[in-house]
Write a protein that holds these residues in place. Structure first.
Motif, PDB file in Angstrom:
ATOM      1  N   ILE A  59     -39.323  10.018   1.178  1.00 57.84           N
ATOM      2  CA  ILE A  59     -38.095   9.373   0.730  1.00 57.84           C
ATOM      3  C   ILE A  59     -38.370   7.900   0.509  1.00 57.84           C
ATOM      4  CG2 ILE A  59     -35.692   8.843   1.299  1.00 57.84           C
ATOM      5  CD1 ILE A  59     -35.732  11.302   3.137  1.00 57.84           C
ATOM      6  N   VAL A  60     -38.114   7.420  -0.718  1.00 64.17           N
ATOM      7  CA  VAL A  60     -38.387   6.026  -1.062  1.00 64.17           C
ATOM      8  C   VAL A  60     -37.089   5.346  -1.468  1.00 64.17           C
ATOM      9  CG1 VAL A  60     -39.041   6.695  -3.424  1.00 64.17           C
ATOM     10  CG2 VAL A  60     -39.721   4.466  -2.549  1.00 64.17           C
ATOM     11  N   LEU A  61     -36.862   4.162  -0.944  1.00 66.06           N
ATOM     12  CA  LEU A  61     -35.720   3.329  -1.297  1.00 66.06           C
ATOM     13  C   LEU A  61     -36.206   2.224  -2.219  1.00 66.06           C
ATOM     14  CD1 LEU A  61     -32.725   2.444  -0.873  1.00 66.06           C
ATOM     15  CD2 LEU A  61     -33.564   1.013   1.003  1.00 66.06           C
ATOM     16  N   ILE A  62     -35.575   2.104  -3.395  1.00 61.89           N
ATOM     17  CA  ILE A  62     -35.981   1.116  -4.391  1.00 61.89           C
ATOM     18  C   ILE A  62     -34.823   0.164  -4.625  1.00 61.89           C
ATOM     19  CG2 ILE A  62     -36.764   0.751  -6.761  1.00 61.89           C
ATOM     20  CD1 ILE A  62     -37.780   3.711  -6.663  1.00 61.89           C
ATOM     21  N   THR A  63     -35.006  -1.104  -4.306  1.00 66.95           N
ATOM     22  CA  THR A  63     -33.987  -2.112  -4.590  1.00 66.95           C
ATOM     23  C   THR A  63     -34.195  -2.655  -6.000  1.00 66.95           C
ATOM     24  OG1 THR A  63     -35.308  -3.926  -3.692  1.00 66.95           O
ATOM     25  CG2 THR A  63     -33.872  -2.745  -2.146  1.00 66.95           C
ATOM     26  N   GLY A  64     -33.154  -3.265  -6.571  1.00 63.54           N
ATOM     27  CA  GLY A  64     -33.278  -3.809  -7.926  1.00 63.54           C
ATOM     28  C   GLY A  64     -33.716  -2.764  -8.921  1.00 63.54           C
ATOM     29  N   ALA A  65     -33.162  -1.544  -8.821  1.00 60.80           N
ATOM     30  CA  ALA A  65     -33.693  -0.401  -9.554  1.00 60.80           C
ATOM     31  C   ALA A  65     -33.399  -0.420 -11.048  1.00 60.80           C
ATOM     32  CB  ALA A  65     -33.157   0.896  -8.945  1.00 60.80           C
ATOM     33  N   SER A  66     -32.560  -1.342 -11.526  1.00 62.86           N
ATOM     34  CA  SER A  66     -32.268  -1.398 -12.956  1.00 62.86           C
ATOM     35  C   SER A  66     -33.143  -2.392 -13.705  1.00 62.86           C
ATOM     36  CB  SER A  66     -30.796  -1.750 -13.183  1.00 62.86           C
ATOM     37  OG  SER A  66     -30.517  -3.052 -12.682  1.00 62.86           O
ATOM     38  N   GLY A  67     -33.913  -3.203 -13.000  1.00 64.61           N
ATOM     39  CA  GLY A  67     -34.774  -4.190 -13.643  1.00 64.61           C
ATOM     40  C   GLY A  67     -36.033  -3.568 -14.211  1.00 64.61           C
ATOM     41  N   GLY A  68     -36.893  -4.398 -14.772  1.00 56.10           N
ATOM     42  CA  GLY A  68     -38.124  -3.901 -15.373  1.00 56.10           C
ATOM     43  C   GLY A  68     -39.005  -3.177 -14.379  1.00 56.10           C
ATOM     44  N   VAL A  69     -39.320  -3.825 -13.247  1.00 54.13           N
ATOM     45  CA  VAL A  69     -40.155  -3.207 -12.224  1.00 54.13           C
ATOM     46  C   VAL A  69     -39.400  -2.072 -11.539  1.00 54.13           C
ATOM     47  CG1 VAL A  69     -41.379  -3.590 -10.048  1.00 54.13           C
ATOM     48  CG2 VAL A  69     -41.519  -5.295 -11.859  1.00 54.13           C
ATOM     49  N   GLY A  70     -38.108  -2.280 -11.254  1.00 56.51           N
ATOM     50  CA  GLY A  70     -37.335  -1.263 -10.564  1.00 56.51           C
ATOM     51  C   GLY A  70     -37.216   0.020 -11.357  1.00 56.51           C
ATOM     52  N   SER A  71     -36.907  -0.084 -12.657  1.00 61.09           N
ATOM     53  CA  SER A  71     -36.769   1.118 -13.478  1.00 61.09           C
ATOM     54  C   SER A  71     -38.110   1.828 -13.649  1.00 61.09           C
ATOM     55  CB  SER A  71     -36.155   0.775 -14.836  1.00 61.09           C
ATOM     56  OG  SER A  71     -36.942  -0.164 -15.554  1.00 61.09           O
ATOM     57  N   ALA A  72     -39.186   1.064 -13.687  1.00 66.76           N
ATOM     58  CA  ALA A  72     -40.517   1.669 -13.715  1.00 66.76           C
ATOM     59  C   ALA A  72     -40.797   2.408 -12.415  1.00 66.76           C
ATOM     60  CB  ALA A  72     -41.575   0.587 -13.948  1.00 66.76           C
ATOM     61  N   VAL A  96     -29.768   4.455 -14.624  1.00 64.63           N
ATOM     62  CA  VAL A  96     -30.810   4.633 -13.613  1.00 64.63           C
ATOM     63  C   VAL A  96     -30.925   6.105 -13.220  1.00 64.63           C
ATOM     64  CG1 VAL A  96     -31.584   3.978 -11.301  1.00 64.63           C
ATOM     65  CG2 VAL A  96     -30.511   2.267 -12.778  1.00 64.63           C
ATOM     66  N   ALA A  97     -29.806   6.825 -13.183  1.00 64.92           N
ATOM     67  CA  ALA A  97     -29.842   8.254 -12.887  1.00 64.92           C
ATOM     68  C   ALA A  97     -30.657   9.007 -13.933  1.00 64.92           C
ATOM     69  CB  ALA A  97     -28.423   8.811 -12.818  1.00 64.92           C
ATOM     70  N   ARG A  98     -30.543   8.597 -15.206  1.00 63.06           N
ATOM     71  CA  ARG A  98     -31.301   9.256 -16.261  1.00 63.06           C
ATOM     72  C   ARG A  98     -32.808   9.072 -16.097  1.00 63.06           C
ATOM     73  NH1 ARG A  98     -26.660   8.061 -19.515  1.00 63.06           N
ATOM     74  NH2 ARG A  98     -27.394   5.958 -20.028  1.00 63.06           N
ATOM     75  N   LEU A  99     -33.212   8.051 -15.352  1.00 61.88           N
ATOM     76  CA  LEU A  99     -34.636   7.827 -15.090  1.00 61.88           C
ATOM     77  C   LEU A  99     -35.151   8.709 -13.965  1.00 61.88           C
ATOM     78  CD1 LEU A  99     -34.737   3.922 -15.320  1.00 61.88           C
ATOM     79  CD2 LEU A  99     -35.338   5.588 -17.089  1.00 61.88           C
ATOM     80  N   GLY A 100     -34.237   9.368 -13.230  1.00 65.67           N
ATOM     81  CA  GLY A 100     -34.669  10.314 -12.210  1.00 65.67           C
ATOM     82  C   GLY A 100     -34.216  10.032 -10.794  1.00 65.67           C
ATOM     83  N   ALA A 101     -33.445   8.963 -10.563  1.00 65.67           N
ATOM     84  CA  ALA A 101     -32.997   8.654  -9.201  1.00 65.67           C
ATOM     85  C   ALA A 101     -32.163   9.808  -8.647  1.00 65.67           C
ATOM     86  CB  ALA A 101     -32.188   7.366  -9.189  1.00 65.67           C
ATOM     87  N   ASP A 102     -32.426  10.189  -7.402  1.00 67.64           N
ATOM     88  CA  ASP A 102     -31.696  11.279  -6.751  1.00 67.64           C
ATOM     89  C   ASP A 102     -30.396  10.797  -6.124  1.00 67.64           C
ATOM     90  OD1 ASP A 102     -33.755  13.552  -6.897  1.00 67.64           O
ATOM     91  OD2 ASP A 102     -34.927  11.922  -6.019  1.00 67.64           O
ATOM     92  N   VAL A 103     -30.419   9.586  -5.580  1.00 69.19           N
ATOM     93  CA  VAL A 103     -29.248   8.991  -4.930  1.00 69.19           C
ATOM     94  C   VAL A 103     -29.103   7.579  -5.459  1.00 69.19           C
ATOM     95  CG1 VAL A 103     -28.191   8.295  -2.741  1.00 69.19           C
ATOM     96  CG2 VAL A 103     -29.574  10.385  -2.851  1.00 69.19           C
ATOM     97  N   LEU A 104     -27.872   7.172  -5.791  1.00 68.05           N
ATOM     98  CA  LEU A 104     -27.629   5.826  -6.289  1.00 68.05           C
ATOM     99  C   LEU A 104     -26.632   5.128  -5.393  1.00 68.05           C
ATOM    100  CD1 LEU A 104     -27.687   7.468  -9.565  1.00 68.05           C
ATOM    101  CD2 LEU A 104     -28.592   5.153  -9.586  1.00 68.05           C
ATOM    102  N   LEU A 105     -26.953   3.883  -5.029  1.00 64.69           N
ATOM    103  CA  LEU A 105     -26.094   3.077  -4.180  1.00 64.69           C
ATOM    104  C   LEU A 105     -25.843   1.735  -4.849  1.00 64.69           C
ATOM    105  CD1 LEU A 105     -27.796   3.807  -0.737  1.00 64.69           C
ATOM    106  CD2 LEU A 105     -25.664   4.784  -1.595  1.00 64.69           C
ATOM    107  N   ASP A 106     -24.645   1.212  -4.672  1.00 61.92           N
ATOM    108  CA  ASP A 106     -24.296  -0.080  -5.242  1.00 61.92           C
ATOM    109  C   ASP A 106     -24.983  -1.198  -4.462  1.00 61.92           C
ATOM    110  OD1 ASP A 106     -22.741  -1.690  -7.124  1.00 61.92           O
ATOM    111  OD2 ASP A 106     -21.631  -2.346  -5.366  1.00 61.92           O
ATOM    112  N   ARG A 107     -25.177  -2.318  -5.124  1.00 63.25           N
ATOM    113  CA  ARG A 107     -25.827  -3.465  -4.461  1.00 63.25           C
ATOM    114  C   ARG A 107     -25.026  -3.959  -3.265  1.00 63.25           C
ATOM    115  NH1 ARG A 107     -27.211  -7.799  -8.999  1.00 63.25           N
ATOM    116  NH2 ARG A 107     -24.967  -7.501  -9.345  1.00 63.25           N
ATOM    117  N   SER A 108     -23.715  -3.754  -3.275  1.00 67.28           N
ATOM    118  CA  SER A 108     -22.875  -4.216  -2.166  1.00 67.28           C
ATOM    119  C   SER A 108     -22.724  -3.185  -1.056  1.00 67.28           C
ATOM    120  CB  SER A 108     -21.485  -4.593  -2.691  1.00 67.28           C
ATOM    121  OG  SER A 108     -20.843  -3.456  -3.258  1.00 67.28           O
TER     122      SER A 108
END
Length: 355
Positions: A188-201, A225-237
């Protein structure tokens, strides 16, 4: 008569007025080098941070807090912990075509569409010493760029030039983090800033490795971001501890840092790993050493790319295992406009300049 080309020259630390679109001399090849016609050049946080001098150890603010101001740099280390070679041409991402080679370079490179490995090991892969295209020497914000032939990788795919221009810095940085952290299938990996260049990659590359991806991004960007394959999405807040619970994550990939850093260590399982290649929300963080050593956590910093990283990316592209996230293109002459819109952070993926 000296042959000229168009380029954006960054003349010093400061605002957009330091980006000067002008005629400059064409690069002259030395032994072992190739000349590349730039077809597309991606925009990254690092070009803006370098122009501003944010990498200086005297700067403590987030990148958002410094994006529209001239910084008071107290030490001459405003580049990547070293002096920046002003005036010079920035541009860390390059998709291009090889048009000329030095006498000692294999002729079969001529005419090939290529990507440049942005991070170059100065000696060899036994040393972490490295230099970066467009940060330590002239880069891709120009019609032509020269580089060592060893850093040029032909790529055979049906992507557009602009789509390939999204790849080198963001995907190389991401793949390097996952490679160093040894992310495995089922983790299980948690990715912050997932919509940016590095994050979306990283979302894509982590899914490619078979991990379960929990992505943190602004709510309005969740669908993309879901279309890129994220299983769970959380808001920045979101309250991440309430949403996920302590000791629930195998790997945190965090280029945000700032005030959320202590939470990341609490989320990690015993023996978990934290990997980073940036700190856009602030480079100075609170670290409770007990959260680190009592849980046998590994903290992994990454800048120098390991040897398999870039060849891996070329292979993933050619096998159709990843896809580009191209947000918008701009002409090279419109670089200031592009960087201003980039800093609004309303997009997902990468902006790309076309010479």
């Amino acid at each position: 008569m000296t042959e000229l080309m168009k380029a954006v020259v960054t003349t010093g630390n400061g605002g957009y007025d330091k980006l000067v679109y002008k005629d400059v001399a064409m690069p002259e090849l030395s032994e072992g080098e190739v000349l590349i016609k730039v077809l597309a050049a991606g925009i990254n946080n690092t070009e803006i941070n370098t122009r501003l001098g944010w990498y200086s150890s005297s700067i403590k603010q987030s990148t958002n807090a410094t994006s529209d101001q001239t910084l008071d740099i107290e030490t001459p280390d405003g580049g990547w912990n070293k002096a920046t070679p002003f005036p010079f041409i920035q541009g860390t991402d390059c998709c291009g075509q090889v048009v000329s080679i030095a006498d000692d370079v294999k002729a079969d490179l001529v005419g090939k569409r290529v990507l440049i490995r942005s991070c170059i090991r100065e000696q060899d892969f036994n040393s972490l010493d490295n230099v970066w295209l467009g940060s330590d020497f002239d880069g891709a914000f120009a019609e032509y760029v020269k580089v060592r032939a060893s850093e040029v990788f032909p790529v055979d795919c049906d992507w557009s030039d602009a789509e390939l221009g999204t790849i080198p810095c963001a995907y190389g940085t991401s793949e390097n983090m996952l490679h160093r952290a040894n992310l495995k299938a089922g983790e299980i990996v948690l990715i912050t800033g997932a919509s940016g260049g590095v994050g979306s990659a990283t979302v894509q590359l982590a899914k490619r490795r078979g991990a379960k991806v929990i992505a943190v991004a602004a709510l309005e960007k969740h669908a993309e971001v879901a279309r890129l394959g994220a299983d769970v999405l959380l808001d920045r807040s979101a309250d991440l501890l309430a949403e996920l619970a302590e000791q629930s994550i195998d790997l945190v990939v965090d280029n945000v840092a700032g005030s959320t850093f202590p939470t990341m260590l609490k989320l990690l399982k015993r023996g978990g790993r934290f990997v980073s290649s940036g700190a856009i929300a602030g480079p100075v963080v609170d670290l409770d050493m007990r959260d680190m050593y009592l849980k046998d956590i590994s903290l992994i910093g990454t800048t120098a790319w390991d040897e398999p990283v870039f060849p891996n990316l070329i292979r993933y592209i050619e096998k159709g295992e990843i896809r580009p996230v191209l947000a918008k293109t701009f002409s090279l002459a419109d670089i200031a406009e592009a960087q201003k819109e980039f800093l609004e952070k309303k997009h997902v993926g990468k902006f790309v300049l076309i010479p």
